[in-house]
Write an enzyme that holds these catalytic residues in place. Structure first.
Site, PDB file in Angstrom:
ATOM      1  N   HIS A   1       0.827  -1.203   0.000  1.00 41.58           N
ATOM      2  CA  HIS A   1       0.000   0.000   0.000  1.00 41.58           C
ATOM      3  C   HIS A   1       0.867   1.261   0.000  1.00 41.58           C
ATOM      4  CE1 HIS A   1      -3.114   2.671   2.193  1.00 41.58           C
ATOM      5  NE2 HIS A   1      -3.527   2.504   0.952  1.00 41.58           N
TER       6      HIS A   1
ATOM      7  N   GLU B   1       0.803  -0.232  -4.807  1.00 36.86           N
ATOM      8  CA  GLU B   1      -0.355   0.643  -5.011  1.00 36.86           C
ATOM      9  C   GLU B   1       0.089   2.039  -4.647  1.00 36.86           C
ATOM     10  OE1 GLU B   1      -3.795   2.987  -3.361  1.00 36.86           O
ATOM     11  OE2 GLU B   1      -1.926   2.335  -2.424  1.00 36.86           O
TER      12      GLU B   1
ATOM     13  N   ASP C   1      -1.052   6.609  -5.193  1.00 41.01           N
ATOM     14  CA  ASP C   1      -2.054   7.602  -5.548  1.00 41.01           C
ATOM     15  C   ASP C   1      -1.469   8.638  -6.500  1.00 41.01           C
ATOM     16  OD1 ASP C   1      -4.062   6.738  -3.410  1.00 41.01           O
ATOM     17  OD2 ASP C   1      -2.297   7.207  -2.198  1.00 41.01           O
TER      18      ASP C   1
ATOM     19  N   HIS D   1      -1.356  11.486  -1.837  1.00 41.95           N
ATOM     20  CA  HIS D   1      -2.666  10.984  -1.423  1.00 41.95           C
ATOM     21  C   HIS D   1      -3.657  12.103  -1.150  1.00 41.95           C
ATOM     22  CE1 HIS D   1      -5.716   9.674   1.525  1.00 41.95           C
ATOM     23  NE2 HIS D   1      -5.700   8.550   0.845  1.00 41.95           N
TER      24      HIS D   1
ATOM     25  N   GLU E   1      -3.906   4.340  -8.261  1.00 41.59           N
ATOM     26  CA  GLU E   1      -5.185   4.913  -7.830  1.00 41.59           C
ATOM     27  C   GLU E   1      -5.278   6.351  -8.332  1.00 41.59           C
ATOM     28  OE1 GLU E   1      -7.874   6.309  -4.031  1.00 41.59           O
ATOM     29  OE2 GLU E   1      -6.321   4.780  -3.681  1.00 41.59           O
TER      30      GLU E   1
END
Length: 244
Positions: free
Chosen positions: A12, A39, A41, A54, A114
């Site tokens: 993450h 993963e 952002d 993020h 993301e």
């Protein structure tokens, strides 16, 4: 269902919490712990450069302040995105999507991008990130998985680069999740681990969709989710949860 090409465990924001999130230092830390999928952002700078962050603002994870999309990339590139975490990461910069793509492709690391638009920039962020991802991963053996909580961003990504796989992120799993995935032509549902159960996973698989979950950090929970047949589990606890 088509074979699922992505690893079963995903780091993450690059390295969970053991390195400053959404930085190349975090990607390298995740890699060092054996993770081969990350993963992260992505949003847009004022001049349209996709970069990793993020929050809607710079305050929590950089030495800057204010709206993330109010600054050009040349201004954002000068910020310190590591000191907030610990002294050993002082001076770590914000990375562009291009820089992360270059590192991931060189090291054989799969990516879950993301799309994280600031308010009001859903469609342009979705389209820009998808177009850049298409160009950056052109010819690569494995395309990145695009995901977002924003259905407008995912719809724009679908229109811009329909060949890239997409996942719909949700907190509470809506009753019409299947219809939403179909409308957005997604390959997967990505849901909060606290909101999933074995029946939802089975129903998704029966409908031809894969299921991811975030953010599972307890070993017993990870084992239970794996037993339900989760396709990929996103975790912060990369120093505890072993990659598979």
């Amino acid at each position: 269902m088509r074979p699922w090409p992505y690893p079963r465990r995903v780091a993450h924001r690059g390295a969970g919490k053991i390195a400053p999130e959404n930085t190349l230092a975090a990607m390298r830390a995740g890699y060092a712990h054996g993770y081969r999928m990350v993963e992260f952002d992505v949003k847009l700078s004022a001049d349209g450069v996709p970069f990793l962050l993020h929050d809607d603002t710079l305050d929590r994870t950089t030495d800057g302040s204010g709206r993330a999309d109010a600054f050009t990339w040349s201004e954002l590139a000068r910020l310190d995105a590591g000191s907030w975490h610990s002294a050993m990461y002082a001076g770590e910069p914000l990375p562009t999507l291009r820089a992360v793509a270059r590192w991931a492709l060189a090291n054989g690391v799969a990516c879950n991008i993301e799309i994280k638009p600031v308010p009001g920039r859903d469609r342009d962020t979705g389209a820009a990130v998808a177009l850049d991802a298409r160009a950056l991963w052109r010819g690569a053996p494995l395309a990145p998985l695009l995901s977002s909580f924003s259905e407008d961003a995912l719809d724009a990504a679908r229109a811009a680069a329909p060949e890239l796989p997409r996942a719909l992120l949700v907190e509470d799993v809506p009753l019409d999740w299947s219809a939403r995935l179909a409308r957005l032509e997604c390959v997967a549902l990505d849901a909060d681990c606290r909101e999933l159960d074995a029946d939802i996973v089975a129903a998704a698989h029966q409908s031809g969709y894969r299921v991811l979950t975030y953010t599972a950090n307890d070993l017993q929970l990870v084992e239970r989710l794996a037993n339900w047949g989760l396709d990929s589990i996103i975790t912060d606890a990369i120093d505890v949860v072993r990659p598979v």
